[in-house]
Design a protein around this motif. Structure first.
Motif, mmCIF file in Angstrom:
data_model
loop_
_atom_site.group_PDB
_atom_site.id
_atom_site.type_symbol
_atom_site.label_atom_id
_atom_site.label_comp_id
_atom_site.label_asym_id
_atom_site.label_seq_id
_atom_site.Cartn_x
_atom_site.Cartn_y
_atom_site.Cartn_z
ATOM 1 N N ILE A 292 0.482 16.683 -2.724
ATOM 2 C CA ILE A 292 -0.183 15.408 -2.006
ATOM 3 C C ILE A 292 -0.011 14.415 -3.013
ATOM 4 O O ILE A 292 0.352 14.659 -4.679
ATOM 5 N N ASP A 293 0.011 13.145 -3.038
ATOM 6 C CA ASP A 293 0.645 12.153 -3.521
ATOM 7 C C ASP A 293 0.484 10.854 -3.603
ATOM 8 O O ASP A 293 0.784 10.868 -1.722
ATOM 9 N N LEU A 294 0.512 9.536 -3.644
ATOM 10 C CA LEU A 294 0.707 9.016 -3.340
ATOM 11 C C LEU A 294 1.797 7.786 -3.618
ATOM 12 O O LEU A 294 2.097 7.973 -4.657
ATOM 13 N N ILE A 295 2.775 7.620 -2.960
ATOM 14 C CA ILE A 295 3.950 7.302 -3.665
ATOM 15 C C ILE A 295 4.648 5.453 -3.058
ATOM 16 O O ILE A 295 4.026 4.848 -2.133
ATOM 17 N N SER A 296 4.607 5.530 -4.140
ATOM 18 C CA SER A 296 4.973 3.585 -3.804
ATOM 19 C C SER A 296 5.641 3.724 -3.038
ATOM 20 O O SER A 296 7.075 3.815 -3.321
ATOM 21 N N LYS A 297 5.801 1.664 -2.396
ATOM 22 C CA LYS A 297 6.400 1.175 -1.612
ATOM 23 C C LYS A 297 7.845 0.806 -2.431
ATOM 24 O O LYS A 297 8.854 0.450 -2.246
ATOM 25 N N GLN A 298 7.254 0.848 -4.154
ATOM 26 C CA GLN A 298 8.258 0.181 -4.361
ATOM 27 C C GLN A 298 8.721 1.037 -5.855
ATOM 28 O O GLN A 298 8.363 2.180 -6.719
ATOM 29 N N PRO A 299 10.265 0.794 -6.986
ATOM 30 C CA PRO A 299 9.610 1.976 -8.198
ATOM 31 C C PRO A 299 8.934 1.147 -8.944
ATOM 32 O O PRO A 299 8.243 -0.003 -9.390
ATOM 33 N N VAL B 37 0.647 -1.131 0.198
ATOM 34 C CA VAL B 37 0.065 0.134 0.174
ATOM 35 C C VAL B 37 0.925 1.242 -0.123
ATOM 36 O O VAL B 37 1.924 1.073 0.939
ATOM 37 N N PRO B 38 0.796 2.110 -0.748
ATOM 38 C CA PRO B 38 1.713 2.919 -1.340
ATOM 39 C C PRO B 38 1.405 4.033 0.024
ATOM 40 O O PRO B 38 0.314 4.024 0.580
ATOM 41 N N LEU C 268 13.035 18.934 -10.668
ATOM 42 C CA LEU C 268 12.758 17.825 -9.901
ATOM 43 C C LEU C 268 13.853 16.976 -10.327
ATOM 44 O O LEU C 268 14.522 17.407 -11.334
ATOM 45 N N SER C 269 14.986 16.821 -8.747
ATOM 46 C CA SER C 269 16.011 15.677 -9.878
ATOM 47 C C SER C 269 15.671 14.634 -9.781
ATOM 48 O O SER C 269 14.381 14.337 -9.720
ATOM 49 N N ALA C 270 17.105 14.080 -10.267
ATOM 50 C CA ALA C 270 16.483 12.334 -10.795
ATOM 51 C C ALA C 270 15.661 11.389 -10.304
ATOM 52 O O ALA C 270 14.712 10.986 -10.035
ATOM 53 N N GLN C 271 16.370 11.913 -9.065
ATOM 54 C CA GLN C 271 15.921 10.939 -7.643
ATOM 55 C C GLN C 271 14.680 11.353 -7.283
ATOM 56 O O GLN C 271 13.455 10.370 -7.176
ATOM 57 N N GLN C 272 13.979 12.692 -7.292
ATOM 58 C CA GLN C 272 12.942 13.046 -7.088
ATOM 59 C C GLN C 272 11.911 12.681 -8.017
ATOM 60 O O GLN C 272 10.592 11.932 -7.685
ATOM 61 N N LEU C 273 12.191 12.492 -9.133
ATOM 62 C CA LEU C 273 11.411 11.804 -9.998
ATOM 63 C C LEU C 273 10.707 10.686 -9.919
ATOM 64 O O LEU C 273 9.843 10.032 -10.431
ATOM 65 N N GLN C 274 11.697 9.803 -9.658
ATOM 66 C CA GLN C 274 11.730 8.503 -9.022
ATOM 67 C C GLN C 274 10.852 8.307 -8.028
ATOM 68 O O GLN C 274 9.971 7.130 -8.033
ATOM 69 N N ALA C 275 10.847 9.365 -7.248
ATOM 70 C CA ALA C 275 9.926 8.341 -5.885
ATOM 71 C C ALA C 275 8.284 9.273 -6.600
ATOM 72 O O ALA C 275 7.398 8.379 -5.515
ATOM 73 N N VAL C 276 8.298 10.051 -6.865
ATOM 74 C CA VAL C 276 6.880 10.516 -7.371
ATOM 75 C C VAL C 276 6.150 10.378 -8.022
ATOM 76 O O VAL C 276 6.452 9.540 -8.641
ATOM 77 N N SER C 277 4.917 10.335 -8.274
ATOM 78 C CA SER C 277 3.655 8.479 -9.456
ATOM 79 C C SER C 277 3.171 10.232 -10.172
ATOM 80 O O SER C 277 3.378 11.091 -9.642
ATOM 81 N N ILE D 18 1.781 -4.076 -13.740
ATOM 82 C CA ILE D 18 0.754 -3.252 -14.168
ATOM 83 C C ILE D 18 -0.621 -3.782 -13.666
ATOM 84 O O ILE D 18 -1.143 -3.198 -13.178
ATOM 85 N N GLU D 19 -0.817 -4.939 -12.792
ATOM 86 C CA GLU D 19 -1.387 -5.292 -11.690
ATOM 87 C C GLU D 19 -1.951 -4.284 -11.020
ATOM 88 O O GLU D 19 -2.786 -3.646 -10.479
ATOM 89 N N TYR D 20 -0.788 -4.273 -10.824
ATOM 90 C CA TYR D 20 -0.715 -3.524 -8.941
ATOM 91 C C TYR D 20 -0.854 -1.862 -9.580
ATOM 92 O O TYR D 20 -1.325 -1.519 -8.655
ATOM 93 N N LEU D 21 -0.622 -1.170 -10.865
ATOM 94 C CA LEU D 21 -0.693 0.442 -11.176
ATOM 95 C C LEU D 21 -1.915 -0.061 -11.427
ATOM 96 O O LEU D 21 -2.383 1.523 -10.567
ATOM 97 N N ASN D 22 -2.624 -1.073 -12.147
ATOM 98 C CA ASN D 22 -3.978 -0.381 -12.252
ATOM 99 C C ASN D 22 -5.091 -0.392 -10.821
ATOM 100 O O ASN D 22 -5.742 0.207 -10.657
ATOM 101 N N VAL D 23 -4.516 -1.254 -9.978
ATOM 102 C CA VAL D 23 -5.399 -1.575 -8.694
ATOM 103 C C VAL D 23 -4.950 -0.105 -7.888
ATOM 104 O O VAL D 23 -6.143 0.139 -6.938
ATOM 105 N N ILE D 24 -3.723 0.381 -7.871
ATOM 106 C CA ILE D 24 -3.099 1.270 -7.024
ATOM 107 C C ILE D 24 -3.966 2.554 -7.790
ATOM 108 O O ILE D 24 -4.096 3.425 -6.772
ATOM 109 N N TYR D 25 -3.582 2.859 -8.778
ATOM 110 C CA TYR D 25 -3.296 4.297 -9.466
ATOM 111 C C TYR D 25 -4.262 4.566 -10.441
ATOM 112 O O TYR D 25 -4.808 5.536 -10.666
ATOM 113 N N SER D 26 -5.007 3.296 -10.849
ATOM 114 C CA SER D 26 -6.400 3.672 -12.016
ATOM 115 C C SER D 26 -7.433 4.179 -11.258
ATOM 116 O O SER D 26 -8.418 5.506 -12.202
ATOM 117 N N PRO D 27 -7.614 3.807 -9.853
ATOM 118 C CA PRO D 27 -9.231 4.164 -9.377
ATOM 119 C C PRO D 27 -8.689 6.026 -9.219
ATOM 120 O O PRO D 27 -10.218 7.029 -9.125
#
Length: 101
Positions: free
Chosen positions: A38-45, A7-8, A84-93, A51-60
Motif C-alpha cells: 500500500i502506498d501513495l504514489i506521487s504524480k511527480q518525482p 493528489v497522489p 526493487l529496481s532503480a526505476q521502481q524505487l523512483q516510483a514508490v514513497s 518541501i511544502e508539497y511533501l509536508n502537505v501530502i506525506y507528513s500527516p
C-alpha cells in the motif's frame, strides 16, 4: 483525481514474490509467497517536489505509518527486504508498506 491534479495515486497491490532468505520460515518450500503493498504514489518525482508539497501530502501519514509499524512489529515486514529496481524505487514513497502474507 484530474490528470493535472497533484493528489497522489493510492496504490494497493498483491503480488507473488520469491521466498526471502532473510525470513527463516520462508525457506525450504521454495514456493512463492504473497505480499501486500500500500502506498501513495506521487504524480511527480519526489525529488522534484517542493518541501511544502511533501509536508502537505506525506507528513500527516508519518504518525499513522509509525503506528502501523508498531502494531505489526510481530509480523515480517518486507519494506527493507524488497528487491526493487532503480526505476521502481523512483516510483514508490518512503511511506510504502509491504507486508508478506
Amino acid at each position: 483525481s484530474a490528470a493535472d491534479s497533484l493528489v497522489p495515486h493510492l496504490f494497493l497491490g498483491l503480488s507473488a514474490i520469491r521466498p526471502s532468505p532473510a525470513i527463516p520460515e520462508a525457506n525450504g518450500s521454495g514456493e512463492r509467497e504473497l505480499a501486500f503493498h500500500i502506498d501513495l504514489i506521487s504524480k511527480q518525482p519526489l525529488s522534484e517536489s517542493t518541501i511544502e508539497y511533501l509536508n502537505v501530502i506525506y507528513s500527516p501519514l508519518s504518525a499513522t505509518y509509525k503506528q502501523v509499524l508498531a502494531t505489526l512489529k510481530d509480523m515480517h515486514l518486507s519494506e527493507n527486504e524488497m528487491d526493487l529496481s532503480a526505476q521502481q524505487l523512483q516510483a514508490v514513497s518512503p511511506w510504502m508498506l509491504a507486508i508478506r502474507a
